[in-house]
Scaffold this motif. Structure first.
Motif, PDB file in Angstrom:
ATOM      1  N   CYS A 682      71.061  -8.530 -18.932  1.00 35.49           N
ATOM      2  CA  CYS A 682      70.205  -9.171 -17.959  1.00 35.49           C
ATOM      3  C   CYS A 682      71.284 -10.266 -17.193  1.00 35.49           C
ATOM      4  CB  CYS A 682      69.608 -10.387 -19.099  1.00 35.49           C
ATOM      5  SG  CYS A 682      70.641 -11.710 -19.819  1.00 35.49           S
ATOM      6  N   PRO A 683      71.024 -11.111 -16.433  1.00 37.82           N
ATOM      7  CA  PRO A 683      72.112 -11.983 -15.653  1.00 37.82           C
ATOM      8  C   PRO A 683      72.799 -12.781 -16.454  1.00 37.82           C
ATOM      9  CG  PRO A 683      70.050 -11.822 -14.395  1.00 37.82           C
ATOM     10  CD  PRO A 683      69.592 -11.427 -16.000  1.00 37.82           C
ATOM     11  N   ARG A 684      72.688 -13.108 -17.809  1.00 38.73           N
ATOM     12  CA  ARG A 684      73.313 -14.061 -18.640  1.00 38.73           C
ATOM     13  C   ARG A 684      74.808 -13.172 -18.881  1.00 38.73           C
ATOM     14  NH1 ARG A 684      70.787 -18.217 -21.599  1.00 38.73           N
ATOM     15  NH2 ARG A 684      68.629 -18.369 -20.707  1.00 38.73           N
ATOM     16  N   ASN A 685      74.884 -11.773 -18.569  1.00 37.21           N
ATOM     17  CA  ASN A 685      75.853 -10.992 -18.546  1.00 37.21           C
ATOM     18  C   ASN A 685      76.821 -11.190 -19.933  1.00 37.21           C
ATOM     19  OD1 ASN A 685      77.923  -9.261 -17.488  1.00 37.21           O
ATOM     20  ND2 ASN A 685      78.819 -11.196 -16.377  1.00 37.21           N
ATOM     21  N   CYS A 686      76.327 -10.925 -20.874  1.00 34.17           N
ATOM     22  CA  CYS A 686      77.018 -11.052 -22.037  1.00 34.17           C
ATOM     23  C   CYS A 686      78.077 -10.036 -22.497  1.00 34.17           C
ATOM     24  CB  CYS A 686      75.964 -10.989 -23.562  1.00 34.17           C
ATOM     25  SG  CYS A 686      74.941 -12.486 -23.734  1.00 34.17           S
ATOM     26  N   ALA A 687      77.951  -8.874 -21.673  1.00 28.91           N
ATOM     27  CA  ALA A 687      78.762  -7.834 -21.879  1.00 28.91           C
ATOM     28  C   ALA A 687      79.841  -8.082 -20.924  1.00 28.91           C
ATOM     29  CB  ALA A 687      78.060  -6.268 -21.761  1.00 28.91           C
ATOM     30  N   GLU A 688      79.806  -9.057 -20.135  1.00 29.03           N
ATOM     31  CA  GLU A 688      80.988  -9.227 -19.244  1.00 29.03           C
ATOM     32  C   GLU A 688      81.208  -8.428 -18.220  1.00 29.03           C
ATOM     33  OE1 GLU A 688      84.180  -9.574 -22.091  1.00 29.03           O
ATOM     34  OE2 GLU A 688      83.605 -11.573 -22.676  1.00 29.03           O
ATOM     35  N   ALA A 689      80.328  -7.913 -17.638  1.00 26.15           N
ATOM     36  CA  ALA A 689      80.256  -6.760 -16.796  1.00 26.15           C
ATOM     37  C   ALA A 689      80.958  -7.016 -15.330  1.00 26.15           C
ATOM     38  CB  ALA A 689      78.835  -6.107 -16.325  1.00 26.15           C
ATOM     39  N   THR A 690      81.100  -8.289 -15.145  1.00 23.66           N
ATOM     40  CA  THR A 690      81.602  -8.745 -13.767  1.00 23.66           C
ATOM     41  C   THR A 690      83.058  -8.849 -13.918  1.00 23.66           C
ATOM     42  OG1 THR A 690      80.846 -11.112 -14.219  1.00 23.66           O
ATOM     43  CG2 THR A 690      79.609  -9.735 -13.016  1.00 23.66           C
ATOM     44  N   ILE A 691      83.806  -8.354 -14.737  1.00 21.42           N
ATOM     45  CA  ILE A 691      85.251  -8.489 -14.833  1.00 21.42           C
ATOM     46  C   ILE A 691      85.802  -7.140 -15.469  1.00 21.42           C
ATOM     47  CG2 ILE A 691      85.696 -10.781 -14.957  1.00 21.42           C
ATOM     48  CD1 ILE A 691      86.140 -10.069 -18.168  1.00 21.42           C
ATOM     49  N   LYS A 692      84.691  -6.111 -14.937  1.00 21.45           N
ATOM     50  CA  LYS A 692      85.344  -4.718 -15.245  1.00 21.45           C
ATOM     51  C   LYS A 692      85.501  -3.794 -13.984  1.00 21.45           C
ATOM     52  CE  LYS A 692      84.392  -5.519 -19.729  1.00 21.45           C
ATOM     53  NZ  LYS A 692      85.404  -5.892 -20.707  1.00 21.45           N
ATOM     54  N   ASP A 693      86.076  -2.643 -14.181  1.00 21.57           N
ATOM     55  CA  ASP A 693      86.253  -1.928 -12.883  1.00 21.57           C
ATOM     56  C   ASP A 693      84.929  -1.532 -12.448  1.00 21.57           C
ATOM     57  OD1 ASP A 693      89.103  -1.211 -12.911  1.00 21.57           O
ATOM     58  OD2 ASP A 693      88.636  -0.814 -15.248  1.00 21.57           O
ATOM     59  N   LEU A 694      84.003  -1.052 -13.219  1.00 24.98           N
ATOM     60  CA  LEU A 694      82.472  -0.889 -12.723  1.00 24.98           C
ATOM     61  C   LEU A 694      81.551  -1.780 -13.607  1.00 24.98           C
ATOM     62  CD1 LEU A 694      80.899   1.965 -11.089  1.00 24.98           C
ATOM     63  CD2 LEU A 694      79.796   0.971 -13.315  1.00 24.98           C
ATOM     64  N   GLY A 695      80.827  -2.369 -13.434  1.00 25.90           N
ATOM     65  CA  GLY A 695      79.914  -3.211 -14.273  1.00 25.90           C
ATOM     66  C   GLY A 695      78.361  -3.032 -13.798  1.00 25.90           C
ATOM     67  N   VAL A 696      77.415  -2.997 -14.772  1.00 23.54           N
ATOM     68  CA  VAL A 696      76.024  -3.092 -14.289  1.00 23.54           C
ATOM     69  C   VAL A 696      75.498  -4.257 -14.976  1.00 23.54           C
ATOM     70  CG1 VAL A 696      74.069  -1.748 -14.618  1.00 23.54           C
ATOM     71  CG2 VAL A 696      76.204  -0.355 -14.534  1.00 23.54           C
ATOM     72  N   VAL A 697      74.865  -4.780 -14.186  1.00 25.51           N
ATOM     73  CA  VAL A 697      74.024  -5.954 -14.712  1.00 25.51           C
ATOM     74  C   VAL A 697      72.443  -5.724 -14.307  1.00 25.51           C
ATOM     75  CG1 VAL A 697      73.507  -8.528 -14.280  1.00 25.51           C
ATOM     76  CG2 VAL A 697      75.776  -7.785 -14.077  1.00 25.51           C
ATOM     77  N   CYS A 698      71.659  -5.534 -15.409  1.00 25.59           N
ATOM     78  CA  CYS A 698      70.250  -5.490 -15.432  1.00 25.59           C
ATOM     79  C   CYS A 698      69.700  -6.493 -15.026  1.00 25.59           C
ATOM     80  CB  CYS A 698      69.889  -4.771 -16.819  1.00 25.59           C
ATOM     81  SG  CYS A 698      70.803  -3.361 -17.605  1.00 25.59           S
ATOM     82  N   VAL A 699      68.687  -6.288 -13.940  1.00 28.58           N
ATOM     83  CA  VAL A 699      67.769  -7.321 -13.671  1.00 28.58           C
ATOM     84  C   VAL A 699      66.144  -6.767 -13.751  1.00 28.58           C
ATOM     85  CG1 VAL A 699      69.342  -8.678 -12.058  1.00 28.58           C
ATOM     86  CG2 VAL A 699      68.069  -6.667 -11.222  1.00 28.58           C
ATOM     87  N   ASP A 700      65.272  -7.433 -13.406  1.00 23.24           N
ATOM     88  CA  ASP A 700      63.836  -7.423 -13.470  1.00 23.24           C
ATOM     89  C   ASP A 700      63.613  -6.088 -12.643  1.00 23.24           C
ATOM     90  OD1 ASP A 700      63.018  -8.763 -15.317  1.00 23.24           O
ATOM     91  OD2 ASP A 700      62.602 -10.596 -13.983  1.00 23.24           O
ATOM     92  N   SER A 701      64.184  -5.969 -11.393  1.00 22.83           N
ATOM     93  CA  SER A 701      63.713  -4.890 -10.384  1.00 22.83           C
ATOM     94  C   SER A 701      64.804  -3.944 -10.631  1.00 22.83           C
ATOM     95  CB  SER A 701      64.147  -5.422  -9.186  1.00 22.83           C
ATOM     96  OG  SER A 701      65.328  -5.798  -8.860  1.00 22.83           O
ATOM     97  N   GLY A 702      65.658  -3.687 -11.213  1.00 26.14           N
ATOM     98  CA  GLY A 702      66.576  -2.648 -11.671  1.00 26.14           C
ATOM     99  C   GLY A 702      67.858  -2.768 -12.107  1.00 26.14           C
ATOM    100  N   HIS A 703      68.986  -2.608 -11.374  1.00 21.89           N
ATOM    101  CA  HIS A 703      70.350  -2.694 -11.820  1.00 21.89           C
ATOM    102  C   HIS A 703      71.131  -2.788 -10.556  1.00 21.89           C
ATOM    103  CE1 HIS A 703      68.029   0.425 -13.933  1.00 21.89           C
ATOM    104  NE2 HIS A 703      68.846  -0.072 -15.205  1.00 21.89           N
ATOM    105  N   GLU A 704      72.104  -4.143 -10.743  1.00 20.89           N
ATOM    106  CA  GLU A 704      73.099  -4.531  -9.774  1.00 20.89           C
ATOM    107  C   GLU A 704      74.573  -3.902 -10.310  1.00 20.89           C
ATOM    108  OE1 GLU A 704      73.425  -8.777  -9.743  1.00 20.89           O
ATOM    109  OE2 GLU A 704      71.779  -8.977  -8.746  1.00 20.89           O
TER     110      GLU A 704
END
Length: 812
Positions: A682-704
């Motif tokens: 979810c956008p709370r981003n507990c896996a720290e996807a936004t400091i990775k080489d490639l990160g996936v942030v799941c949202v209601d409508s799919g995946h960022e």
């Protein structure tokens, strides 16, 4: 029988050519050097600190007389060459000395320009060019109450004025233009510099045209066109230099502004070469160190009969420290009606930055006070990078450097000698400064070669360049127009990769032969790079060369500070089972593991194993289904996940399963540098996807999808790539992005600097907007994975490459 080589001019460019030649062909020539000054080769850049009393002549000597003797070079000091008989190949000096040659290098440098006005021949009227000038200035400064006038508000003039002020003289700087250092600074930056120097006690007379120097035998004053007169006991002319082409012109060589040379540094006489400030190449003359040393390398290459180097000109930047003030400029920083100016001004902190853009690319830049990002701006300009994706952050510096490379140069100067600059190689400030001073280093590559600082991840490059600028004091410049892969080759990463593909080169020897490698076996920089490029280009045909890998990749485990190794098995998406945990615990007890540690990548690491124990423990872990985590490799490392919608009340998608699928698809893949991924539910981003080489942030409508992030030392948040709906699309886009990075990045280039170099728009064009191209990239990635997903631990547990894990001799 050795050939005879004569060098006319004992300065920095000429002697650097000899140093490069001695590396390539130490026994090829009997070498003779003629120098007009009664010294060895010294660093002219550091004459200013000598004048200011901060250094001695001995401290700025690059090559003393013993160096010439040690290399069997005949040095004629204080002898001016007045003629060359090109037909007989003989050099003659003013005192009648002669030397024959087979090859001749002319490196006569430049002459200071003396304004053609009345009184310019009086005693006390000098230039600022050599040791003799410094001696004259120091002698004049010893007389109390003496006044000095420095004509010229450029770099040399200001440094001369600063040195004379420090020696106690009353100094006035006279400048024809309305801006100091107008070739390096625009008006706002020049005004800041002037105000700062005035606070230190320096006086200025701007837009003043000198009419005459007053006096009978000794200078007494100076008069200007408007009738104003100033008293002066010393007049220093620092109004520019002109290539010293008198000798070359007299002996019939073609000269224009300088001695005209081709791309091999040959003059119109093929036996005569020329390098340095006296040279004109493709209509340009150069006065900075980096281009002159680049010329020296090319000239030496041809004198050594290697014949592959070409000098193609230099795009220069200027990074200076003028009386303790940091300045940087590059390109066209004035602009015109077709350009845009981005400007940051902070008068309170003494900071000014201006970046000139044209068609979303940097055309030029000028900086005052905080210059740490000058190299980055220059690289963006040199590579013609489209900056539109990050122009809103451009003036605030290179985002991915973080604290490791930021701060102004004065902060670097204030650091203790024990402060660590390069974390990768444990290099402290004192080590770097000592190497620069004692080994007479000038360039970033020199520092890398001697200290290893900035040679690994590169995050400390800004600090190392700041130390170079601070230690050298003046004319430090290092950013050639094209950077070879390494010293073994004249070709760039991109040229070599293109050649592999076009010429179907499928082995390291074939690449080295085609590109005429300078060394038989390459070096620790080029062999791993070539090995990776071949693996990427020919995945089904090229066989991995273990000896071209670093020790961690050869041993398939990370070596630790005590020479033991760590073992980190893969845990798919951060998940594990009781059976796997039991196997890890049993192995830890059996092999008396000193440390069991949960890593930041959601894995369990075992530390303290001897090398010969590795295949045994791998075999036992394999029996429980555990495979190599590639924690040691330039490869896919981990896919970090959160528990997602299965357990978390905020979860929008099954991020855990998605992470497992991503890791199972990409494990074993070799990449230019380590590659990390994450999937957050979810956008709370507990896996720290936004400091990775490639990160996936799941949202209601799919995946960022987010790309180009870095954690650790070089914190950089990702850039948003796109939104997709299904997990199948996530896998396809991930495969395509990894392949685009694998095919386009330079070896040891992380995704963050690669993305900034090529631009996010380029990545979007290839991945998001071009469906056919994206599927092709993903297809090439999946094809390469057919040859990569064999567990190296399992193979070695069964006896493969046993020699790597067998001690040569048991000691103790």
């Amino acid at each position: 029988m050795k050939e005879k080589l004569v060098l006319i001019g004992n300065g920095m460019a000429g002697v650097r050519t000899l140093e490069e030649l001695l590396k390539l062909a130490p026994e090829q020539y009997d070498i003779t050097v003629f120098g007009g000054e009664p010294y060895g080769n010294y660093n002219r850049i550091l004459l200013s600190p000598v004048l200011a009393g901060e250094k001695t002549i001995d401290e700025i000597m690059l090559n003393d007389e013993q160096w010439y003797a040690d290399n069997a070079i005949t040095l004629h000091k204080g002898k001016w060459v007045e003629g060359v008989n090109r037909a007989q190949r003989i050099v003659r000096t003013a005192d009648g000395s002669e030397a024959g040659y087979d090859r001749l290098i002319i490196a006569t440098g430049s002459n200071p320009f003396i304004i053609p006005i009345a009184g310019n021949q009086l005693d006390g009227v000098i230039s600022f060019r050599d040791i003799s000038d410094v001696d004259t200035m120091l002698e004049s400064s010893r007389k109390k109450g003496n006044k000095a006038v420095v004509i010229g508000g450029g770099l040399l003039g200001l440094e001369a004025a600063n040195g004379l002020m420090k020696q106690g003289m009353d100094v006035t700087v006279v400048h024809l233009m309305d801006t100091l250092m107008e070739r390096q600074l625009d008006k706002p930056a020049g005004a800041l510099l002037k105000a700062s120097l005035e606070q230190k006690g320096m006086k200025f007379l701007m837009e003043a045209q000198t009419e005459a120097i007053l006096g009978t035998d000794q200078v007494e004053g100076i008069r200007f066109k408007d009738g104003l007169e100033l008293p002066a006991d010393l007049v220093v002319m620092a109004v520019g230099i002109r290539p010293n082409i008198g000798l070359a012109r007299n002996i019939g060589l073609h000269c224009e502004q300088g001695i005209v040379v081709n791309d091999t540094m040959q003059t119109f006489d093929p036996r005569v070469y020329a390098v340095g400030e006296c040279v004109q190449h493709r209509g340009q003359t150069y006065g900075l160190v980096a281009p002159l040393f680049e010329q020296a390398r090319v000239c030496a290459n041809h004198l050594a009969h290697m014949g592959i180097a070409r000098y193609q000109g230099s795009i220069t930047s200027t990074k200076l420290k003028v009386t303790g003030i940091d300045l940087f400029s590059a390109g066209d920083f004035h602009g015109d009606e077709t350009t845009e100016d981005l400007v940051l001004q902070d008068p309170g902190r003494g900071i000014y930055k201006k970046v000139v853009l044209k068609d979303h690319r940097i055309l030029g830049a000028v900086m005052y006070g905080d210059t740490i990002d000058g190299t980055w701006y220059f690289e963006l300009m040199r590579d013609a990078t489209d900056v539109s994706d990050f122009r809103d952050k451009l003036l605030f510096g290179q985002a991915h450097l973080g604290d490791s490379g930021h701060g102004d140069d004065n902060r670097v100067a204030a650091m203790a000698d024990t402060a660590e600059i390069c974390g990768c190689n444990g290099v402290c400030k004192g080590d770097i400064v000592d190497a620069i001073s004692r080994r007479k280093l000038f360039t970033l590559d020199d520092v890398r070669a001697h200290t290893k600082a900035s040679s690994s991840c590169g995050s400390c490059t800004g600090l190392v360049e700041a130390l170079l600028s601070h230690t050298l004091g003046g004319d430090y410049s290092e950013s050639p127009a094209r950077k070879p892969l390494c010293a073994c080759s004249e070709f760039t990463h991109d040229e070599i990769r293109a050649g592999m593909k076009e010429q179907k080169l499928k082995t390291i020897p074939a690449v080295q032969a085609f590109f005429e490698w300078k060394t038989d076996n390459g070096c620790s920089k080029c062999r791993p790079a070539l090995n990776y490029y071949l693996l990427c280009q020919w995945p089904g045909e090229y066989r991995d060369d273990a000896q071209s890998r670093f020790i961690n990749e050869r041993a398939h485990a990370n070596i630790q500070k005590d020479a033991t190794y760590s073992v980190i098995p893969r845990m798919w998406g951060g998940g594990t089972t009781p059976q796997e945990l039991r196997a890890i615990a049993d192995a830890a007890e059996k092999y008396n593991i000193k440390t069991v540690h949960v890593t930041g990548g959601q894995r369990i690491a075992l530390y303290g194993l001897n090398k010969e124990e590795l295949p045994k423990i791998w075999g036992e872990l394999n029996q429980a289904g555990l495979v190599s985590g590639h924690a040691y490799g330039k490869a896919l490392r981990t896919v970090k996940t959160c528990v997602g919608k299965e357990w978390c009340r905020f979860g929008t998608q099954d991020s855990t399963q998605l992470g497992i699928e991503l890791e199972r698809m990409t494990w074993g893949s070799w990449t230019p540098h380590k590659f990390k991924m994450a999937a957050s539910g979810c956008p709370r981003n507990c896996a720290e996807a936004t400091i990775k080489d490639l990160g996936v942030v799941c949202v209601d409508s799919g995946h960022e999808l987010h790309v180009g992030g870095n954690g650790g030392v070089k914190v950089r948040a990702t850039d948003f790539l796109c939104h997709v709906e299904t997990s199948e699309q996530v896998l396809e886009y991930c495969a395509a992005f990894m392949q685009l990075y694998r095919e386009g990045a330079h070896y040891l280039e992380r995704t963050a600097p690669w993305l900034e170099r090529v631009g996010l728009s380029y990545v979007k064009e290839r991945i998001v907007e071009d469906e056919i191209g994206r599927k092709a990239l993903a297809g090439r990635f999946m094809y390469s994975q057919k040859f990569s997903q064999d567990d190296p631990w399992q193979e070695r547990a069964k006896g493969a490459e046993a020699h790597e894990f067998t001690p040569i001799k048991q000691v103790g």
